[in-house]
Design an enzyme around this catalytic site. Structure first.
Site, mmCIF file in Angstrom:
data_model
loop_
_atom_site.group_PDB
_atom_site.id
_atom_site.type_symbol
_atom_site.label_atom_id
_atom_site.label_comp_id
_atom_site.label_asym_id
_atom_site.label_seq_id
_atom_site.Cartn_x
_atom_site.Cartn_y
_atom_site.Cartn_z
ATOM 1 C CG ASP A 285 -0.130 -0.298 2.514
ATOM 2 O OD1 ASP A 285 1.096 -0.051 2.525
ATOM 3 O OD2 ASP A 285 -0.737 -0.774 3.489
ATOM 4 C CD GLU B 241 -0.218 -6.854 2.877
ATOM 5 O OE1 GLU B 241 0.590 -7.575 3.479
ATOM 6 O OE2 GLU B 241 -0.182 -5.606 2.931
ATOM 7 C CD GLU C 205 0.688 4.092 4.842
ATOM 8 O OE1 GLU C 205 -0.192 4.796 5.391
ATOM 9 O OE2 GLU C 205 1.904 4.260 5.061
ATOM 10 C CG HIS D 157 6.288 2.724 10.542
ATOM 11 N ND1 HIS D 157 5.757 1.607 11.116
ATOM 12 C CD2 HIS D 157 5.879 2.712 9.252
ATOM 13 C CE1 HIS D 157 5.069 0.936 10.211
ATOM 14 N NE2 HIS D 157 5.109 1.583 9.074
ATOM 15 N NE ARG E 235 3.533 9.724 5.322
ATOM 16 C CZ ARG E 235 4.361 10.543 4.701
ATOM 17 N NH1 ARG E 235 4.280 11.831 4.886
ATOM 18 N NH2 ARG E 235 5.260 10.062 3.878
ATOM 19 C CG HIS F 120 10.527 4.146 10.670
ATOM 20 N ND1 HIS F 120 10.567 5.185 9.783
ATOM 21 C CD2 HIS F 120 10.164 3.056 9.963
ATOM 22 C CE1 HIS F 120 10.227 4.740 8.585
ATOM 23 N NE2 HIS F 120 9.976 3.443 8.658
HETATM 24 N N1 UDP Z 1 11.090 -5.171 10.384
HETATM 25 C C1 UDP Z 1 12.461 -5.381 10.401
HETATM 26 N N2 UDP Z 1 13.237 -4.624 11.256
HETATM 27 C C2 UDP Z 1 12.702 -3.700 12.099
HETATM 28 C C3 UDP Z 1 11.302 -3.498 12.081
HETATM 29 C C4 UDP Z 1 10.525 -4.244 11.198
HETATM 30 O O1 UDP Z 1 12.983 -6.215 9.670
HETATM 31 O O2 UDP Z 1 13.439 -3.067 12.842
HETATM 32 C C5 UDP Z 1 10.278 -5.969 9.447
HETATM 33 C C6 UDP Z 1 9.147 -6.725 10.105
HETATM 34 O O3 UDP Z 1 9.536 -8.023 10.462
HETATM 35 C C7 UDP Z 1 8.066 -6.735 9.053
HETATM 36 C C8 UDP Z 1 8.355 -5.494 8.234
HETATM 37 O O4 UDP Z 1 9.663 -5.060 8.568
HETATM 38 O O5 UDP Z 1 8.165 -7.854 8.211
HETATM 39 C C9 UDP Z 1 7.344 -4.443 8.567
HETATM 40 O O6 UDP Z 1 7.756 -3.224 8.099
HETATM 41 P P1 UDP Z 1 7.134 -1.858 8.609
HETATM 42 O O7 UDP Z 1 6.682 -1.998 10.006
HETATM 43 O O8 UDP Z 1 8.165 -0.819 8.301
HETATM 44 O O9 UDP Z 1 5.944 -1.601 7.609
HETATM 45 P P2 UDP Z 1 4.424 -2.078 7.583
HETATM 46 O O10 UDP Z 1 4.387 -3.558 7.693
HETATM 47 O O11 UDP Z 1 3.714 -1.388 8.706
HETATM 48 O O12 UDP Z 1 3.946 -1.606 6.252
#
Ligand code: UDP
Length: 372
Positions: free
Chosen positions: A101, A123, A137, A219, A221, A251
């Protein structure tokens, strides 16, 4: 004749979730695919390409300091479109594929549409039903859905959301979330068990980890302006739970990084404030958590595999399956709610509990459908 597949990847979660599809293509020896990295998370991804053994064929630079969302979006659309024009004689895609997204995904979908190329959305169908949560998103994935020819929905809930938007039924495929394939790969290949922490802070402090960890990530916004609620909650919880280690990989977004790093938290003995973790470090932490406090989408999906409950730092979630099962809870960015839920939320995972987000076979199903 086999189809030319073009993957467009921008951010950390996109790479993590596209990885098993690329791996499946490698496994079956499928030659006709290329990967564009848009650079949306360039810094976060530098080491990840290596971990996942993927090399992008083309790299774009869509990020510029101080750029707003409109500028980022227009830059992404133009950059992808220009590249398609440039490579059209060497690689002309039949299907463009993107995951999730982000701005990269919305731009990829729009470029696919303008060039009349089929678009596959990994997804698909996640909805919070609030255009401002998560921002931007919810908007990005709805725009992508309009032009999608292959909706790879992770669950029946996401399928229902697409049907409610009058999506053609034959275009929807419920396949599970590919993030579970990725997890299974690292667990079953023993790579997770065999890998030591690469993060120095964790290596030093977690020699004997014993399920007493708490992982915190934030993280989104829309949460930036309430960050102090979370910081104050973690400060209080860490003082009251001296035998627990709180790990917060921060982040790199300047709105988050500066506030957390300059807070009192780094003075407290049982709090580790650190840079974003390598994927395997993150999984190792998750594996040993008693609870997670997070607004991350991916972590909401991964935690159930390790039977770890999540306090979700959101008012609403487009991943309601775990909340419905009673293994995750929405707490928002509210200090009291976070503290009370930390103290009282203790769901029991049955022995035969299965992660509601997937069974680890999504990539195989996706590749089969894309091959036609
Ligand atoms: N993740 C990682 N290191 C971190 C934090 C998250 O590898 O320090 C991985 C986590 O396992 C997941 C993905 O990043 O698979 C999620 O990313 P994020 O939270 O940035 O984005 P979202 O999933 O909310 O779009």
């Amino acid at each position: 004749m086999s189809k030319n597949l073009l993957f467009i990847i921008g951010t950390r979660p996109e790479l993590i979730k596209v990885f098993p599809i690329i791996q499946q293509l490698k496994k079956i020896g499928y030659p006709n695919y290329k990967i564009i990295a848009t650079g949306q998370h360039k810094d976060l991804l530098t080491t990840y390409w290596k971990v996942f053994d993927i090399t992008p064929d083309y790299e774009l630079e869509i990020i510029k300091a101080g750029q707003n969302l409109t500028q980022l979006t227009s830059k992404a659309i133009v950059a992808i479109d220009d590249l398609l024009a440039k490579i059209k004689n060497e690689f002309s895609p039949d299907i463009i594929i993107a995951q999730g997204d982000t701005t990269t995904v919305m731009a990829a979908a729009m470029v696919a549409f303008y060039n009349q190329i089929k678009f596959a959305h990994i997804e698909a169908g996640l909805r919070s039903f609030n255009l401002n949560h998560p921002f931007p998103e919810e908007f990005n994935r709805k725009v992508a859905s309009i032009v999608t020819d292959f909706h790879f929905a992770p669950t029946d809930v996401s399928k229902k959301n697409l049907i409610a938007e009058n999506t053609t039924l034959s275009k929807i495929h419920v396949v599970g979330n590919t993030v579970i394939d990725t997890l299974h790969y690292f667990i079953h290949s023993n790579k997770l068990a065999q890998t030591e922490f690469s993060n120095i802070d964790l290596k030093k402090n977690l020699a004997n980890i014993d399920d007493k960890l708490v992982l915190i990530t934030c993280h989104r916004r829309e949460n930036h302006h309430d960050l102090d609620e979370l910081i104050n909650a973690i400060e209080e919880l860490s003082k009251k739970n001296a035998d627990t280690i709180f790990i917060w990989p921060v982040h790199p977004n300047p709105n988050v990084k500066q506030r957390v790093e300059t807070s009192n938290l780094s003075q407290l003995k049982n709090i580790i404030i650190t840079a974003p973790l390598e994927y395997l470090d993150l999984l190792k932490v998750l594996q040993n958590c008693k609870i997670v406090i997070s607004d991350s989408g991916g972590i909401q999906e991964e935690a159930p595999t390790f039977k770890v409950p999540v306090l979700i730092l959101r008012e609403t979630t487009e991943r309601p399956e775990a909340v419905t099962l009673g293994i995750s809870k929405l707490v928002g960015m509210n200090k009291n709610k976070i503290i009370n839920s930390f103290n009282t939320f203790n769901p029991i995972f049955s022995q035969d509990f299965v992660n509601p987000y997937g069974d680890g076979n999504a990539a195989k199903k996706i590749v089969k459908i894309l091959q036609g």
